[in-house]
Design a protein around this motif. Structure first.
Motif, PDB file in Angstrom:
ATOM      1  N   ALA A   1       8.980 -26.998  31.806  1.00 20.66           N
ATOM      2  CA  ALA A   1       9.428 -27.587  30.532  1.00 20.66           C
ATOM      3  C   ALA A   1      10.265 -28.837  30.752  1.00 20.66           C
ATOM      4  O   ALA A   1      10.083 -29.844  30.069  1.00 20.66           O
ATOM      5  CB  ALA A   1      10.219 -26.555  29.736  1.00 20.66           C
TER       6      ALA A   1
ATOM      7  N   VAL B   1       6.509 -27.882  23.090  1.00 22.99           N
ATOM      8  CA  VAL B   1       5.784 -26.668  23.432  1.00 22.99           C
ATOM      9  C   VAL B   1       4.568 -26.581  22.548  1.00 22.99           C
ATOM     10  O   VAL B   1       4.669 -26.521  21.330  1.00 22.99           O
ATOM     11  CB  VAL B   1       6.678 -25.418  23.253  1.00 22.99           C
TER      12      VAL B   1
ATOM     13  N   THR C   1      12.420 -18.340  30.217  1.00 30.06           N
ATOM     14  CA  THR C   1      11.033 -18.662  29.890  1.00 30.06           C
ATOM     15  C   THR C   1      10.804 -18.557  28.389  1.00 30.06           C
ATOM     16  O   THR C   1      11.336 -17.666  27.729  1.00 30.06           O
ATOM     17  CB  THR C   1      10.082 -17.708  30.630  1.00 30.06           C
TER      18      THR C   1
ATOM     19  N   GLN D   1       4.648 -19.369  23.765  1.00 29.40           N
ATOM     20  CA  GLN D   1       4.097 -19.936  22.541  1.00 29.40           C
ATOM     21  C   GLN D   1       3.655 -18.791  21.624  1.00 29.40           C
ATOM     22  O   GLN D   1       3.627 -17.630  22.020  1.00 29.40           O
ATOM     23  CB  GLN D   1       2.919 -20.843  22.876  1.00 29.40           C
TER      24      GLN D   1
ATOM     25  N   HIS E   1       6.160 -30.180  38.155  1.00 27.11           N
ATOM     26  CA  HIS E   1       5.063 -30.068  37.189  1.00 27.11           C
ATOM     27  C   HIS E   1       3.718 -30.258  37.897  1.00 27.11           C
ATOM     28  O   HIS E   1       2.776 -29.478  37.701  1.00 27.11           O
ATOM     29  CB  HIS E   1       5.249 -31.110  36.093  1.00 27.11           C
TER      30      HIS E   1
ATOM     31  N   TRP F   1       6.526 -21.503  29.192  1.00 29.25           N
ATOM     32  CA  TRP F   1       7.284 -22.683  29.571  1.00 29.25           C
ATOM     33  C   TRP F   1       8.592 -22.241  30.215  1.00 29.25           C
ATOM     34  O   TRP F   1       9.361 -21.481  29.631  1.00 29.25           O
ATOM     35  CB  TRP F   1       7.557 -23.553  28.342  1.00 29.25           C
TER      36      TRP F   1
ATOM     37  N   THR G   1       2.054 -20.754  34.066  1.00 24.61           N
ATOM     38  CA  THR G   1       3.445 -21.213  33.973  1.00 24.61           C
ATOM     39  C   THR G   1       3.490 -22.732  33.903  1.00 24.61           C
ATOM     40  O   THR G   1       2.864 -23.425  34.698  1.00 24.61           O
ATOM     41  CB  THR G   1       4.250 -20.740  35.185  1.00 24.61           C
ATOM     42  N   LYS G   2       4.276 -23.232  32.951  1.00 28.41           N
ATOM     43  CA  LYS G   2       4.449 -24.670  32.765  1.00 28.41           C
ATOM     44  C   LYS G   2       5.905 -25.051  32.964  1.00 28.41           C
ATOM     45  O   LYS G   2       6.809 -24.300  32.604  1.00 28.41           O
ATOM     46  CB  LYS G   2       4.024 -25.085  31.355  1.00 28.41           C
TER      47      LYS G   2
END
Length: 685
Positions: A441, A684, A412, A415, A452, A524, A438-439
């Protein structure tokens, strides 16, 4: 059987002129055309498309009242569904003819399909009544004058199986509901004293006019010396129904029982389809409503903080990274944690859980000695034998120096503002834990795009609702902040389940701590890039969630904060994450069945409607998360493929849980999403 032997045809493929001018009953069994008309003052009332459980009994009652007999050209599937009505017809002296099994157009159907339809109807009739029939009426046929070339060929084919083809002299067109008077007028006709075969229907819609029309026909003509009888008797032939063979009866009974069973199954599937549709729409509505409430509450909270000019809440933080064979992404994870605008000291504790790759070596290379004046700063590496993720987390928690502990997966990336946003809700002393956002990537491939959408629409919309209801079930392992006192109150991270993050979150909620969702704390993560890896991950997640739900089931019956959590969260998870996925394959089977055997238009519209609802909910969720809407193009395919995969994962997890099998902590193979060159690395924000 009487009337002439035919004549030349009009053109190739068309019926001969003699056939279109012949009597309503055609006999082609010997390869030559013979036909018959009803004897004078004999009326053969015929009823197509039944038997129907609502209208056929009413018509039988009217016929019995007037001591009249009739011929029912029955659909085989309806005989199998209503065998008692077929037996009543025979018992009360009526005659049953073949009208195919599913009401196909015999003129356009292939020969094998037509033969199968006729044979199945014979089997259904034999199973229900012990009789067979030599009479057939083709669906969509009427009088001989309207005979088409295709129908003529179908009549020739059925004659080879021993059938007499029955048309009609007088078509009442009662299916169009023209009114009782019109039905009677067309049935009575203008020929005084002439016999006739009259076409009516006992199924296929509202037959109120037909029932009343038959009553009027019998009343009007019976007083004029007309006899109402079967087709066979009307033309002077022996009964069309004869005893079936033993083999036909045995096969027929199996068919009838099979049809009754399938009817029950289809009815159950239809009910499941309706329930699933209602639940899906209800869930979308609930999620969107609570998402809106959550957005408004967050805005008001931020506004109040800005008006009060409160100092930024920035306590020291210990970040714990459990790592097992994470060499592909561990460096990116550590560097992102250090490259932060967080204003307070941070220590990053990497717990290597017996990795067999270069994970520990890479982490060690990023661990300079901390400055003497500030020991709570920099990176520390702890190495231990492999013991599983809960063991690694507890080791890191025990070594942490700060009161705020952040747990981060080894794949993970944070940012620069993630830590500050994640810790900010801790200014409220009642908040014991915070879930980040949570994204995915690696979303360039189709599997990544599906995940996603799942993360944004499913997981994060759910978390907004759980935040409002104060019953958060899961803080993802990728990003979560915890008070040490909250962790201590539940005894740390338990290894009782494979979903240690869900188990931990539920335990903290039950202890009375607030668990909130912070949408601006972005993390991410690298999602599985293959179906096999995705299956392994979701299998572990789903199985672990089931374990956690079972472990905390007692909260349903407790008072206080524990009961508050249990009665709000666990029923929702049970319905939408367990029950609905378990029944979903049956719903999909019904959908496929309906496309072939029911009204495909209605089912297609239903699917489009719910896909549109999903798309609208997805668009709103993507907008809330600041994501572009173009990803929605994969949503229809996700509904067809990815959704089925997740359902199968749930089913396998439930089977494993019921069987009492245990799974071990598994990892997915990393592809190094965050170790790619800058020009191809994921963006990001």
């Amino acid at each position: 059987m009487g009337e002439g032997t035919g004549g030349p045809g009009r053109t190739a493929g068309e019926p001969p002129t003699a056939a279109t001018r012949a009597g309503a009953v055609l006999n082609l069994t010997n390869g030559e055309l013979r036909s018959a008309r009803p004897l004078p003052r004999r009326i053969a009332l015929t009823f197509d498309d039944g038997p129907d459980p609502e209208w056929t009994p009413q018509l039988l009652d009217v016929l019995r009242k007037h001591n009249a007999h009739a011929t029912f050209f029955a659909i085989g599937a309806n005989i199998a569904k209503n065998p008692g009505l077929a037996r009543r017809m025979i018992r009360e002296g009526h005659e049953i003819g073949n009208h195919t099994y599913t009401h196909i157009d015999m003129g356009s159907a292939p020969a094998w399909r037509t033969k199968l339809e006729l044979d199945l109807t014979q089997r259904a009739l034999a199973g229900a009544t012990g009789r067979s029939t030599n009479l057939i009426r083709q669906p969509y046929s009427s009088t001989p004058s309207g005979l088409t070339g295709a129908q003529w060929q179908a009549a020739q084919s059925s004659a080879k199986q021993g059938y007499l083809t029955v048309f009609t002299d007088r078509d009442t067109e009662d299916w169009a509901r023209p009114g009782i008077d019109k039905i009677v007028e067309r049935a009575v006709g203008a020929g005084a004293g002439a016999g006739a075969i009259v076409m009516l229907h006992d199924s296929g819609g509202d037959r109120t006019e037909t029932v009343k029309g038959v009553e009027a026909i019998l009343t009007r003509l019976a007083g004029k010396g007309y006899e109402f009888t079967t087709v066979s008797e009307a033309i002077g032939l022996p009964p069309g129904n004869t005893p079936a063979s033993t083999d036909e009866k045995v096969i027929g009974k199996a068919l009838v029982w099979g049809q009754l069973g399938s009817s029950w199954i289809i009815g159950a599937l239809a009910l499941l389809f309706a329930v699933a549709a209602v639940l899906t729409a209800l869930r979308l509505a609930i999620l969107l409503i609570f998402a809106r409430v959550h957005v408004g509450r967050v805005r008001r909270l931020r506004k109040r903080r800005a008006q009060r000019h409160q100092p930024v809440f920035s306590p020291p933080v210990s970040v714990i990274v459990p790592a097992y064979n994470e060499e592909a992404g561990i460096e990116a994870t550590i560097r992102s944690l250090l490259d932060t605008d967080y204003q307070a000291p941070i220590e990053v504790i990497v717990v290597d859980d017996g990795s067999t790759d270069r994970t520990a070596e890479i982490a060690h290379s990023l661990t300079p000695h901390p400055p003497p004046h500030n020991p709570l700063h920099g990176v520390r590496l702890i190495r231990k034998p492999n013991g599983g993720k809960p063991s690694a987390l507890n080791t890191g928690i025990a070594a942490a120096r700060a009161d705020i502990v952040v747990l981060v997966d080894g794949d993970t990336v944070f940012q620069r503002d993630t830590l500050a946003n994640l810790v900010a809700p801790m200014v409220n002393p009642q908040v014991g834990a915070v879930s980040g956002n949570t994204k995915v990537a690696n979303r360039r491939g189709i599997i990544g795009r599906w995940q996603h959408i799942e993360y944004v629409i499913g997981f994060n919309l759910d978390r907004r609702m759980f935040d409002v209801l104060q019953c958060m079930p899961t803080i993802p392992g990728a990003i979560g902040a915890f008070r040490r006192r909250a962790l201590a109150s539940v005894g740390g991270v338990s290894d009782d389940t494979l979903a240690e993050d869900t188990d931990l979150t539920m335990a903290i909620c039950r202890e009375g701590w607030r668990v909130v969702y912070e949408e601006s704390a972005l993390a991410w993560t690298e999602a599985p890039s293959s179906i096999r890896q995705l299956w392994r991950q979701r299998y572990r997640w789903c199985y672990g969630t089931l374990q956690a739900m079972w472990k905390h089931r007692g909260s349903l019956f407790q008072g206080g904060r524990s009961g508050h959590f249990g009665r709000r969260c666990l029923p929702y998870l049970t319905v939408f994450q367990v029950a609905l996925p378990l029944f979903a394959p049956a719903v999909d089977i019904f959908t496929l069945y309906g496309l072939y055997f029911l009204d495909p238009g209605k089912l297609a519209l239903s699917w489009l409607f719910f896909t549109l609802l999903q798309a609208l909910a997805g668009a709103y969720a993507l907008r809330l998360d600041g994501e572009p809407l173009r990803t929605l193009w994969v949503l229809p395919l996700q509904q067809i493929v990815y959704r089925q995969l997740m359902y199968l994962v749930t089913i396998q997890s439930m089977v494993t849980a019921v069987a009492g099998a245990r799974l071990r902590w598994q990892t997915i193979r990393r592809t190094g999403t965050f170790s790619t060159p800058p020009e191809t690395a994921p963006q990001v924000r």
